[in-house]
Design a protein around this motif. Structure first.
Motif, mmCIF file in Angstrom:
data_model
loop_
_atom_site.group_PDB
_atom_site.id
_atom_site.type_symbol
_atom_site.label_atom_id
_atom_site.label_comp_id
_atom_site.label_asym_id
_atom_site.label_seq_id
_atom_site.Cartn_x
_atom_site.Cartn_y
_atom_site.Cartn_z
ATOM 1 N N VAL A 272 -7.987 10.015 9.725
ATOM 2 C CA VAL A 272 -7.221 8.786 9.510
ATOM 3 C C VAL A 272 -8.142 7.748 8.873
ATOM 4 O O VAL A 272 -9.244 7.503 9.348
ATOM 5 N N VAL A 273 -7.666 7.166 7.753
ATOM 6 C CA VAL A 273 -8.390 6.107 7.061
ATOM 7 C C VAL A 273 -7.717 4.771 7.371
ATOM 8 O O VAL A 273 -6.473 4.683 7.336
ATOM 9 N N ARG A 274 -8.511 3.762 7.652
ATOM 10 C CA ARG A 274 -7.984 2.420 7.893
ATOM 11 C C ARG A 274 -8.708 1.434 6.985
ATOM 12 O O ARG A 274 -9.944 1.370 6.986
ATOM 13 N N LEU A 275 -7.951 0.700 6.157
ATOM 14 C CA LEU A 275 -8.481 -0.384 5.343
ATOM 15 C C LEU A 275 -7.984 -1.695 5.929
ATOM 16 O O LEU A 275 -6.768 -1.881 6.123
ATOM 17 N N THR A 276 -8.911 -2.607 6.202
ATOM 18 C CA THR A 276 -8.573 -3.864 6.860
ATOM 19 C C THR A 276 -8.914 -5.038 5.956
ATOM 20 O O THR A 276 -9.988 -5.079 5.361
ATOM 21 N N ASP A 277 -7.982 -5.990 5.857
ATOM 22 C CA ASP A 277 -8.161 -7.225 5.086
ATOM 23 C C ASP A 277 -8.599 -6.911 3.654
ATOM 24 O O ASP A 277 -9.578 -7.459 3.154
ATOM 25 N N LEU A 278 -7.835 -6.034 3.008
ATOM 26 C CA LEU A 278 -8.147 -5.613 1.643
ATOM 27 C C LEU A 278 -7.724 -6.679 0.638
ATOM 28 O O LEU A 278 -6.570 -7.118 0.626
ATOM 29 N N HIS A 279 -8.670 -7.083 -0.205
ATOM 30 C CA HIS A 279 -8.391 -7.972 -1.339
ATOM 31 C C HIS A 279 -8.801 -7.209 -2.590
ATOM 32 O O HIS A 279 -9.973 -6.846 -2.739
ATOM 33 N N ALA A 280 -7.836 -6.954 -3.479
ATOM 34 C CA ALA A 280 -8.116 -6.067 -4.610
ATOM 35 C C ALA A 280 -7.279 -6.434 -5.821
ATOM 36 O O ALA A 280 -6.258 -7.123 -5.710
ATOM 37 N N PHE A 281 -7.722 -5.945 -7.000
ATOM 38 C CA PHE A 281 -6.990 -6.087 -8.241
ATOM 39 C C PHE A 281 -6.667 -4.692 -8.775
ATOM 40 O O PHE A 281 -7.555 -3.845 -8.880
ATOM 41 N N LEU A 282 -5.391 -4.455 -9.124
ATOM 42 C CA LEU A 282 -4.980 -3.207 -9.729
ATOM 43 C C LEU A 282 -3.667 -3.433 -10.467
ATOM 44 O O LEU A 282 -2.899 -4.335 -10.118
ATOM 45 N N LEU A 283 -3.401 -2.621 -11.487
ATOM 46 C CA LEU A 283 -2.192 -2.748 -12.291
ATOM 47 C C LEU A 283 -1.990 -4.182 -12.778
ATOM 48 O O LEU A 283 -0.861 -4.680 -12.861
ATOM 49 N N GLY A 284 -3.088 -4.888 -13.076
ATOM 50 C CA GLY A 284 -2.995 -6.260 -13.527
ATOM 51 C C GLY A 284 -2.522 -7.223 -12.463
ATOM 52 O O GLY A 284 -2.078 -8.327 -12.771
#
Length: 202
Positions: free
Chosen positions: A72-84
């Motif tokens: 199981v993967v957990r990403l917390t408080d993700l801030h990201a740029f994708l698809l513009g």
């Protein structure tokens, strides 16, 4: 690889051109009766960039915490740029135990329609709205995002997206603007779309 032939290893093989670094904890345990270690990875906040074959274009992560344990993967408080587009405060769990099941339980985002619309055409409900348009521009500013479903079959996703459409323009025929500067409130789910507070220039 510490986990060869696993679903995580298969997904990591789809990632390339990675740049970045993270401080992380690595735990290894060898369960009785197996020669494959149980792996636990947990990072501090990190930033990175790279490509992932399931998503067009480069992905840039400005901030997130990552944890992997028991497939199981957990990403917390993700801030990201994708698809513009920009994602903020995304919290998601990805279960790799039998298939790749994603569950985004909170977050927000600002989405560029010009790059997002081609991707949205694979979903039945949004496709009913955008199908007549050959081109669309503007911003979808979502204050609430929840999405769940198998990563490999987006048509089976369940989602609830709430926010506003800002300065949206669309063209149904080449060289002819049918709608300009549309602003509205939207509530989009896998079963319906509610749009209200509409103002636009035709």
């Amino acid at each position: 690889s510490l986990i060869p032939d696993s679903l995580l290893a298969r997904e990591l093989a789809l990632v390339s051109q990675v740049e970045g670094r993270a401080d992380a904890f690595l735990g290894l345990d060898m369960p009785t009766g197996t020669d494959i270690p149980a792996v636990h990875v947990k990072t501090e906040s990190f930033s990175a960039s790279g490509s992932y074959q399931r998503i067009l274009g480069q992905i840039r992560i400005d901030h997130s915490q990552f944890e992997y344990k028991s497939d199981v993967v957990r990403l917390t408080d993700l801030h990201a740029f994708l698809l513009g587009s920009q994602l903020s405060g995304i919290n998601t769990t990805i279960d790799l135990n039998s298939s790749i099941f994603m569950d985004i339980d909170s977050g927000s985002g600002q989405f560029n329609l010009e790059t997002l619309v081609p991707w949205l055409r694979q979903f039945e409900i949004p496709r009913q709205i955008i199908e007549p348009f050959q081109r669309a521009s503007g911003t979808l500013d979502l204050s609430s995002i929840t999405v769940s479903g198998p990563v490999e079959t987006p048509e089976r996703w369940r989602y609830q997206l709430t926010g506003t459409g800002l300065n949206i323009s669309g063209t149904t025929q080449p060289g002819r603007d049918e709608i300009r500067d549309l602003n509205c409130w939207v509530d989009i789910s896998d079963s319906q779309i509610d749009i209200s507070g509409i103002s636009f220039t035709a």
